[in-house]
Design a protein around this motif. Structure first.
Motif, short mmCIF file in Angstrom:
data_model
loop_
_atom_site.label_atom_id
_atom_site.label_comp_id
_atom_site.label_asym_id
_atom_site.label_seq_id
_atom_site.Cartn_x
_atom_site.Cartn_y
_atom_site.Cartn_z
N UNK A 81 1.16 -0.48 -0.02
CA UNK A 81 -0.12 0.22 0.31
C UNK A 81 0.84 1.44 -0.12
N UNK A 82 2.02 1.45 -0.47
CA UNK A 82 2.90 2.28 -0.14
C UNK A 82 4.00 1.89 -1.01
N UNK A 83 4.47 3.20 -2.07
CA UNK A 83 5.35 2.84 -3.25
C UNK A 83 6.48 3.61 -2.64
N UNK A 84 7.77 3.71 -3.12
CA UNK A 84 9.08 3.93 -3.47
C UNK A 84 9.01 5.11 -4.11
N UNK A 85 9.68 6.05 -4.28
CA UNK A 85 10.94 6.52 -3.10
C UNK A 85 9.40 7.03 -1.34
N UNK A 86 8.61 6.91 -0.98
CA UNK A 86 7.66 7.13 -0.15
C UNK A 86 8.63 6.37 0.90
N UNK A 87 8.65 7.27 2.48
CA UNK A 87 9.84 6.81 3.80
C UNK A 87 8.54 5.41 4.46
N UNK A 88 7.33 4.98 4.03
CA UNK A 88 6.70 3.96 5.07
C UNK A 88 6.80 3.19 4.08
N UNK A 89 7.48 2.40 2.58
CA UNK A 89 7.07 1.25 2.86
C UNK A 89 8.87 0.84 2.55
N UNK A 90 9.89 1.75 2.80
CA UNK A 90 11.27 1.20 3.42
C UNK A 90 11.00 0.80 4.85
N UNK A 91 10.07 1.37 6.06
CA UNK A 91 9.92 1.38 6.93
C UNK A 91 9.47 -0.40 7.70
#
Length: 199
Positions: A138-148
């Motif tokens: 439910x998130x995509x790079x470069x959004x911080x949420x996806x890495x977290x």
């Protein structure tokens, strides 16, 4: 260590001109015209987050590009993006796992593509401990949420992770959450990196 690999142009070569070439053949719209009108805008991002269906994405993209294609024609072109596997990267991933490291894939992708590449390139999933896909997170790079989300799922702090991606914005996004990030600019980037920093 946790090693995070992007999919497109890191493990598998991709080329959107192949997509546009198929659509051009079906629609008789010149390739140069499609190259000018093709953009990775809001529908593209929503599709990668899993917020809209494949059919809705196809409709929105065709409308924005003034393309008259059936869904089947759109899908045939969409899957043409994949060029071929980078076996040298698969070898690196397998060696890292043999040495006890955790190896995962993190890809901005969509449901339509996941009906194609996992069966066409089974080596990818075989070389990874887990495959994380944007539409499932439910998130995509470069959004911080996806890495977290990946760090939390894997149980690693950012300081113990290394990320490889061909997109400069995605690299910046990962760096912003504290992950060591390597910009993959060509096929020599990964072999060169591990040659200088033995696993």
């Amino acid at each position: 260590m946790l090693y995070i690999f992007d999919l497109g142009n890191v493990i598998v070569d991709i080329d959107f001109n192949r997509v546009l070439g198929v659509w051009s053949d079906y629609s008789r719209v010149p390739l140069a015209t499609l190259q000018q009108s093709f953009t990775m805008g809001e529908p593209f991002e929503k599709h990668e987050r899993g917020e809209i269906s494949d059919e809705e994405f196809a409709k929105l993209l065709c409308e924005s590009m003034e393309l008259s294609l059936s869904y089947q024609q759109f899908a045939a072109g969409w899957q043409a993006v994949f060029v071929g596997l980078r076996p040298e990267v698969i070898d690196i991933m397998q060696k890292l796992r043999e040495q006890g490291h955790r190896v995962v894939v993190l890809s901005n992708t969509n449901r339509l593509h996941t009906t194609f590449w996992p069966t066409s390139y089974p080596e990818v999933q075989a070389a990874a401990d887990h495959v994380y896909l944007s539409q499932e997170l439910g998130a995509r790079k470069p959004e911080p949420a996806i890495y977290q989300k990946v760090l939390e799922a894997e149980g690693f702090p950012a300081s113990e992770a290394v990320f490889f991606d061909d997109n400069a914005d995605n690299i910046k996004g990962a760096q912003a959450v504290g992950i060591v990030s390597i910009h993959v600019t060509d096929k020599s980037t990964l072999p060169d990196y591990f040659a200088k920093q033995p696993c």
